[in-house]
Design a protein around this motif. Structure first.
Motif, PDB file in Angstrom:
ATOM      1  N   SER A  14      17.535   6.105  12.300  1.00 28.89           N
ATOM      2  CA  SER A  14      18.772   5.730  13.016  1.00 28.89           C
ATOM      3  C   SER A  14      19.211   4.344  12.588  1.00 28.89           C
ATOM      4  N   ARG A  15      20.498   4.148  12.467  1.00 31.69           N
ATOM      5  CA  ARG A  15      21.039   2.849  12.063  1.00 31.69           C
ATOM      6  C   ARG A  15      20.861   1.787  13.143  1.00 31.69           C
ATOM      7  N   THR A  16      20.341   2.210  14.294  1.00 35.50           N
ATOM      8  CA  THR A  16      20.199   1.228  15.380  1.00 35.50           C
ATOM      9  C   THR A  16      18.838   0.563  15.364  1.00 35.50           C
ATOM     10  N   VAL A  17      17.901   0.974  14.482  1.00 35.38           N
ATOM     11  CA  VAL A  17      16.569   0.361  14.490  1.00 35.38           C
ATOM     12  C   VAL A  17      16.673  -1.062  13.989  1.00 35.38           C
ATOM     13  N   GLY A  18      15.750  -1.876  14.470  1.00 31.58           N
ATOM     14  CA  GLY A  18      15.770  -3.276  14.092  1.00 31.58           C
ATOM     15  C   GLY A  18      14.862  -3.548  12.906  1.00 31.58           C
ATOM     16  N   ALA A  19      14.765  -4.850  12.569  1.00 27.92           N
ATOM     17  CA  ALA A  19      13.912  -5.274  11.452  1.00 27.92           C
ATOM     18  C   ALA A  19      12.447  -5.030  11.794  1.00 27.92           C
ATOM     19  N   GLY A  20      11.684  -4.610  10.797  1.00 29.06           N
ATOM     20  CA  GLY A  20      10.254  -4.372  10.976  1.00 29.06           C
ATOM     21  C   GLY A  20       9.919  -2.976  11.441  1.00 29.06           C
ATOM     22  N   HIS A  21      10.911  -2.138  11.589  1.00 26.09           N
ATOM     23  CA  HIS A  21      10.631  -0.772  12.020  1.00 26.09           C
ATOM     24  C   HIS A  21       9.931  -0.003  10.891  1.00 26.09           C
ATOM     25  N   MET A  22       8.813   0.640  11.218  1.00 25.21           N
ATOM     26  CA  MET A  22       8.054   1.393  10.206  1.00 25.21           C
ATOM     27  C   MET A  22       8.649   2.786  10.062  1.00 25.21           C
ATOM     28  N   VAL A  23       9.018   3.080   8.823  1.00 25.02           N
ATOM     29  CA  VAL A  23       9.616   4.365   8.522  1.00 25.02           C
ATOM     30  C   VAL A  23       8.546   5.394   8.121  1.00 25.02           C
ATOM     31  N   ALA A  24       7.643   4.986   7.262  1.00 21.89           N
ATOM     32  CA  ALA A  24       6.575   5.881   6.784  1.00 21.89           C
ATOM     33  C   ALA A  24       5.439   5.026   6.237  1.00 21.89           C
ATOM     34  N   LYS A  25       4.354   5.681   5.947  1.00 19.24           N
ATOM     35  CA  LYS A  25       3.201   4.979   5.390  1.00 19.24           C
ATOM     36  C   LYS A  25       2.619   5.823   4.257  1.00 19.24           C
ATOM     37  N   VAL A  26       2.458   5.173   3.116  1.00 19.81           N
ATOM     38  CA  VAL A  26       1.875   5.822   1.945  1.00 19.81           C
ATOM     39  C   VAL A  26       0.410   5.426   1.853  1.00 19.81           C
ATOM     40  N   ARG A  27      -0.433   6.432   1.755  1.00 20.40           N
ATOM     41  CA  ARG A  27      -1.870   6.164   1.626  1.00 20.40           C
ATOM     42  C   ARG A  27      -2.395   6.806   0.329  1.00 20.40           C
ATOM     43  N   ALA A  28      -3.287   6.064  -0.280  1.00 22.90           N
ATOM     44  CA  ALA A  28      -3.891   6.546  -1.535  1.00 22.90           C
ATOM     45  C   ALA A  28      -5.325   6.055  -1.613  1.00 22.90           C
ATOM     46  N   VAL A  29      -6.114   6.752  -2.381  1.00 22.33           N
ATOM     47  CA  VAL A  29      -7.509   6.362  -2.624  1.00 22.33           C
ATOM     48  C   VAL A  29      -7.737   6.382  -4.131  1.00 22.33           C
ATOM     49  N   ASP A  30      -8.790   5.652  -4.566  1.00 23.48           N
ATOM     50  CA  ASP A  30      -9.182   5.598  -5.977  1.00 23.48           C
ATOM     51  C   ASP A  30     -10.679   5.870  -6.045  1.00 23.48           C
ATOM     52  N   ALA A  31     -11.063   6.831  -6.904  1.00 19.18           N
ATOM     53  CA  ALA A  31     -12.476   7.213  -7.003  1.00 19.18           C
ATOM     54  C   ALA A  31     -13.330   6.141  -7.644  1.00 19.18           C
ATOM     55  N   ASP A  32     -12.694   5.156  -8.305  1.00 17.66           N
ATOM     56  CA  ASP A  32     -13.461   4.071  -8.915  1.00 17.66           C
ATOM     57  C   ASP A  32     -13.972   3.122  -7.836  1.00 17.66           C
TER      58      ASP A  32
END
Length: 812
Positions: free
Chosen positions: A580-598
Motif C-alpha cells: 500500500s502507498r500508505t506504508v511508512g519508511a522502514g516497512h518490511m516488504v519481504a525477506k530473502v534468505r540464502a545459505v552456502d554449503a561452504d
C-alpha cells in the motif's frame, strides 16, 4: 668314460678311493675326464660322477651337491638319486667348438658342509652328422672352344662341418668324354678341384655340357653332397692369364697396421691387346670376413691389409684370387694366397668372479669360501700363462683350486662394528713381455641381524589439503629410517586399513610402498569430510620383519565451490508483493534468505539491491546481511506502480559466487486490498494465477452441488471477517480476492517458494522470499498446488473454501 683310475680298482674303493681323493683335495685341486659322442640322446650315461669323486649318494642332497657349467649351458645334468652324470640336452659339437680339433665341456662340481670344489672335463667326440655342402646348387664354367687338351679349369669344392676323417672328402665326377676330375691336395690347404680337358671342344657341335660332381666324406656311414656343373663352351679369347705361382704365402703379426702390403700377384696373358690385359679380383667364394680384412688392387695385383687382424679370432686366411683378361669372352685363372697370423701378447687376462657366500656373517668360521675366481688369457704360450695376487691387508686369501681357478677364503676373524665392508681387488698378470694385467674387485659385506625397527622422525603429522584436488594428487611423503643394513634396512610403506564411515580408507588415499608418497585417490570434499585421520605402517624386509606406525591428520581446507542457495519450501527464486502507498519508511516488504554449503568467508553472505534500468527511483533497500527488503521512505504518487527488485546474494570467497532473487512489487492505493500483497491471499491463490482459476471453478462446482455446504461457508466467512478485519480479512471494496490467515507473524514465518505471474512474462522461479505475517498455516495452497502428488487436503480446506466462496459472491 673315466680316465682318472682303472675300473679294476673298484673293489678297493673304500680304501684306495678315499686315499686318492684325500690327496687330490689336500693338493687344492681335483679333475675327472669323461668322453661322449656328440648328438647323444637325452639321458645318455656319461659317468658315475659321485662314485668317482668318492661321495656317498646319501650325502648329495644334504651337502647341496651341484654342477656349475662353464659357459656351456645345461648340456649335462646329475641325477642326485644315483650320482650319475647324464646328457640333459642336445650337444652339437660344431655349434659348441666349430672346427676346433679339441672340444670339451668343463664343469665345476660344488658340495657344501664342508665346501669342496671338483673340476670335470667332458670331451665331446665328433660323429659324422654333417654331409658335404657345396656353395649353391649349380656352378657355371666358361671354357673357350680352342683350349688345348689337358687344360685345367678350377671349380669350387664342398665344405664339411665335421672334423678329422668325417671331414675328409673325396670327389667323383659323372662320366664324360670331355672332362676328368683332378684333385690337388696340400697339408696346409684345402683340396683344389680341377676339370681336365680330355677331348677337344667344338662349340657348334656341343655348346653346353652338364656334369654332376659328388663329394663323399670319410665318416661311417658316409654322407655325400652334389652340385651341378654347367659348362658353357666359348669360341673367343683362347688364352687365359697365368700366375707365376699357384700358391702365395705371407706371414703377418696380428698388430699389422692397415695398408700394409701382404703380397704382390703376377699373372701374364700371352694374348695381345685387350685380350692380354689382366684384372685381379677376389674369387666369388671369398668370405665377407676376408673382404673386410684385405683388399686387392685390380691392376697391380697388390693385396693389402684394410682391417684389424686377431690371432685369437682367426689364425690363418686362405684367399682365392682370380685373374680375368679383357677379351671377349673374358678368360680367367685362379691362385691361392695363404696368410698366417702370428700371435703377440695383445690380450690382457680376463677374470670371472662367482660369488657364493655374500654377504658373509661376521661370525663366519675361518676358511669359509666367499667366491670362486677363474682367470683366462686367450693368447698362446707364455703370453697366456696367468698368475693371481690379492690386495694386501685384508682378512682374506686366495687358494689355488685348479689350473687358472682360485677360491677366495676367509683368513682371519671379522668384526662388523670395526669394519662393515671390504673391497678386495684380485689382480691377474700374464707372462708376456711386456706383461699385461687385469683386475677385478669383490665387495665383501659383513652381514648384520635385524634388530632395529624403522623409525619416523615424529609420531604424528598434520597435513592440509585443499578440497577438489585432482585424483591421484600427492599430498604428503612419509619417511622412516632403519639403522640396520642391507635388506634389514629396506623399508616399505602401507596403509593401516580402517573404515571411514561406510567406506574403506583405501578408497580415499594410498601410499607408495617404496617412496612413502601418500596420494589422494579421489577429490576430497570439505563439506563431506573435514578431517581424515589414518595411520601409515613402515616395515623392513628383515626376517622376522619389524615395523612401526605414524599417524597422519589430513585437514581438508574449504574452497569456494558452492554458490549461495536461496531457501524456500518450493525453492522458487521469484515472488511478487503488493504494498500500500500508505506504508511508512522502514516497512518490511519481504525477506530473502540464502545459505552456502561452504564454510568461513566462503559461506559469509551479503545482499545487494541492484539498480533499476533507466534510472528509475527505487524506494526500497535491502539489509546487507539480513536480506530484509524495507521501504526507504514513505511512498507517494511519484513512485512507479510496478517495480522489479533484483537482489544479488554473494559470498566472500575467491572467486565470489552469487545468486539472484527477483521480487516484483506492486504499489496500490489506500483503501484497496491488493490481491498479491496480503499473506492470506498468497495462501489462497497460490504461487500461480492459473492454479487460482482452477480453485475458483472447483469451489463454484462444490457450492452448486451442496447447499448445505454453502450455508456452512457463509457462516464461516462472517466469523472470519469479524475477527481480524485489519490483518487481511475479506473487506468491502472492489472485486478483489483477499484470503487471510492471521495466526502468525514475522518471527515464526517459514521459508516459502513463490511463483508469481506478472505482466512482463512467464512465472519467475529465482526468488525465495519471506513475507511478514505468513504463518505455517498458509501452506494450504502450496499443498493444493501439488495435489497430483499428495491428495490429502483434510484439515486445511477451510481457508480455501472461504476465499473461494467470497470470490463467488463477488462474481455474482
Amino acid at each position: 668314460m673315466l680316465f682318472s683310475r682303472p675300473r679294476g680298482l673298484r673293489t678297493w674303493r673304500p680304501v684306495l678311493l678315499s686315499v686318492f681323493l684325500l690327496a687330490v683335495w689336500q693338493a687344492g685341486s681335483g679333475q675327472l675326464h669323461y668322453s661322449i659322442p656328440e648328438e647323444a640322446k637325452h639321458g645318455t650315461f656319461v659317468g658315475r660322477i659321485a662314485q668317482d669323486l668318492g661321495l656317498e649318494l646319501a650325502e648329495l642332497v644334504p651337502r647341496l651337491f651341484r654342477v656349475v657349467p662353464k659357459g656351456r649351458g645345461d648340456l649335462l645334468e646329475v641325477n642326485l638319486q644315483n650320482g650319475i652324470l647324464f646328457v640333459n640336452s642336445r650337444i652339437d659339437r660344431e655349434a659348441l667348438c666349430g672346427r676346433s680339433a679339441e672340444c670339451s665341456i668343463h664343469l665345476e662340481v660344488i658340495v657344501d658342509r664342508p665346501l669342496q670344489v671338483f673340476h670335470v672335463e667332458v670331451e665331446v667326440r665328433d660323429i659324422n652328422d654333417n654331409p658335404p655342402v657345396f656353395k649353391g646348387r649349380e656352378q657355371q664354367v666358361f671354357i673357350p672352344e680352342n683350349r688345348q687338351l689337358d687344360s685345367r679349369f678350377p671349380i669350387e669344392g664342398a665344405v664339411d662341418a665335421d672334423i678329422g676323417s668325417n671331414a675328409l672328402l673325396t670327389y667323383t665326377l659323372s662320366p664324360s668324354d670331355y672332362f676328368s676330375l683332378k684333385v690337388e691336395a696340400s697339408d696346409e690347404l684345402s683340396k683344389s678341384l680341377l676339370l681336365e680337358l680330355r677331348k677337344s671342344l667344338d662349340r657348334e657341335e656341343t655348346p653346353e655340357l652338364h656334369l654332376l660332381l659328388t663329394a663323399t666324406d670319410g665318416g661311417k656311414p658316409e654322407l655325400e653332397g652334389t652340385v651341378q656343373l654347367l659348362i658353357t663352351v666359348l669360341d673367343v679369347n683362347d688364352n687365359p692369364p697365368m700366375f707365376d705361382q699357384a700358391i702365395y704365402r705371407a706371414h703377418l703379426v696380428e698388430t699389422t697396421a692397415n695398408g700394409t702390403l701382404v703380397t704382390t700377384l703376377n699373372a701374364s696373358d700371352t694374348d695381345e691387346g685387350v685380350n692380354g690385359e689382366v684384372v685381379f679380383s677376389f674369387g666369388s667364394e671369398v668370405s665377407l670376413n676376408i673382404q673386410e680384412k684385405f683388399k686387392i688392387d685390380s691392376v697391380l695385383g697388390e693385396i693389402r691389409v684394410i682391417g684389424d687382424l686377431d690371432y685369437e679370432e682367426t689364425k690363418s686366411y686362405e684367399i682365392q684370387v682370380k685373374a680375368v683378361d679383357k677379351g671377349t669372352p673374358p678368360m680367367s685363372n685362379h691362385c691361392k694366397v695363404l696368410v698366417k697370423v702370428l700371435d703377440i701378447n695383445d690380450n690382457a687376462p680376463e677374470l670371472a668372479i662367482t660369488s657364493l657366500s655374500l654377504p658373509i656373517r661376521e661370525d663366519a668360521p675361518l676358511s669359509t669360501i666367499i667366491a670362486l675366481i677363474s682367470v683366462s688369457d686367450i693368447d698362446s704360450g707364455v703370453n697366456g700363462q696367468v698368475a693371481c695376487s690379492l690386495t694386501p691387508h685384508v682378512p682374506f686369501k686366495l687358494v689355488s683350486a685348479f689350473k687358472n681357478y682360485y677360491s677366495l677364503v676367509l683368513d682371519s676373524a671379522l668384526d662388523r662394528e670395526t669394519k662393515a665392508d671390504y673391497k678386495v681387488v684380485v689382480t691377474a698378470r700374464d707372462g708376456g713381455s711386456p706383461s699385461l694385467w687385469a683386475s677385478a674387485s669383490v665387495s665383501v659385506e659383513v652381514a648384520d641381524v635385524n634388530d632395529n625397527a624403522p623409525a619416523f622422525a615424529q609420531p604424528e603429522y598434520t597435513v592440509f589439503v585443499k578440497e577438489n584436488n585432482p585424483p591421484g594428487a600427492h599430498i604428503f611423503t612419509v619417511s622412516a629410517v632403519d639403522a640396520d643394513a642391507q635388506e634389514n634396512a629396506l623399508v616399505s610403506y602401507s596403509l593401516v586399513e580402517r573404515r571411514v564411515g561406510e567406506r574403506a580408507l583405501s578408497s580415499y588415499v594410498s601410499v607408495h610402498a617404496e617412496s612413502g608418497k601418500v596420494y589422494a585417490l579421489q577429490p576430497l570434499d570439505h563439506e563431506e569430510l573435514e578431517l581424515l585421520q589414518f595411520q601409515v605402517s613402515a616395515r623392513d624386509a628383515g626376517v622376522p620383519a619389524l615395523g612401526s606406525n605414524v599417524t597422519l591428520q589430513v585437514f581438508v581446507l574449504d574452497e569456494n565451490d558452492n554458490a549461495p542457495t536461496l531457501l524456500g519450501p518450493l525453492e522458487d527464486t521469484s515472488a511478487s508483493e503488493m504494498v500500500s502507498r500508505t506504508v511508512g519508511a522502514g516497512h518490511m516488504v519481504a525477506k530473502v534468505r540464502a545459505v552456502d554449503a561452504d564454510s568461513g568467508y566462503n559461506a559469509w553472505l551479503s545482499y545487494e539491491l541492484q539498480r533499476a534500468a533507466g534510472g528509475t527511483r527505487i524506494p526500497f533497500r535491502v539489509g546487507l546481511y539480513t536480506g530484509e527488503i524495507r521501504t526507504t521512505h514513505a511512498l507517494d504518487d511519484v513512485d512507479a506502480p510496478r517495480l522489479r527488485l533484483l537482489v544479488l546474494v554473494k559470498d566472500h570467497g575467491e572467486p565470489v559466487l552469487t545468486a539472484t532473487a527477483t521480487v516484483l512489487v506492486s504499489l496500490v492505493e489506500n483503501g484497496q486490498i491488493p490481491k498479491a500483497s496480503s499473506p492470506a491471499l498468497k495462501a489462497a491463490v497460490g504461487p500461480e494465477a492459473s492454479l487460482v482459476d482452477v480453485n475458483v471453478y472447483l469451489i463454484i462446482a462444490i457450492c452448486v452441488v451442496s447447499s448445505l455446504l454453502l450455508l456452512t461457508l457463509l457462516l464461516h466467512t462472517a466469523l472470519r471477517c469479524s475477527i481480524a478485519p485489519t490483518e487481511g480479512a475479506c473487506a468491502p471494496g472492489k472485486r478483489v480476492l483477499v484470503c487471510s490467515s492471521a495466526v502468525g507473524s514475522w518471527s515464526n514465518s517459514q521459508q516459502r517458494r513463490q511463483r508469481v505471474y506478472s505482466e512482463e512474462g512467464p512465472p519467475k522461479t529465482d526468488l525465495m522470499a519471506f513475507s511478514p505475517g505468513l504463518s505455517p498455516g498458509l501452506n494450504t495452497l502450496e499443498r493444493n498446488e501439488h495435489s497430483e502428488i499428495n491428495s490429502d487436503l483434510s484439515g486445511n480446506v477451510s481457508p480455501i473454501l472461504n476465499c473461494g466462496f467470497k470470490l463467488f459472491l463477488d462474481l455474482a
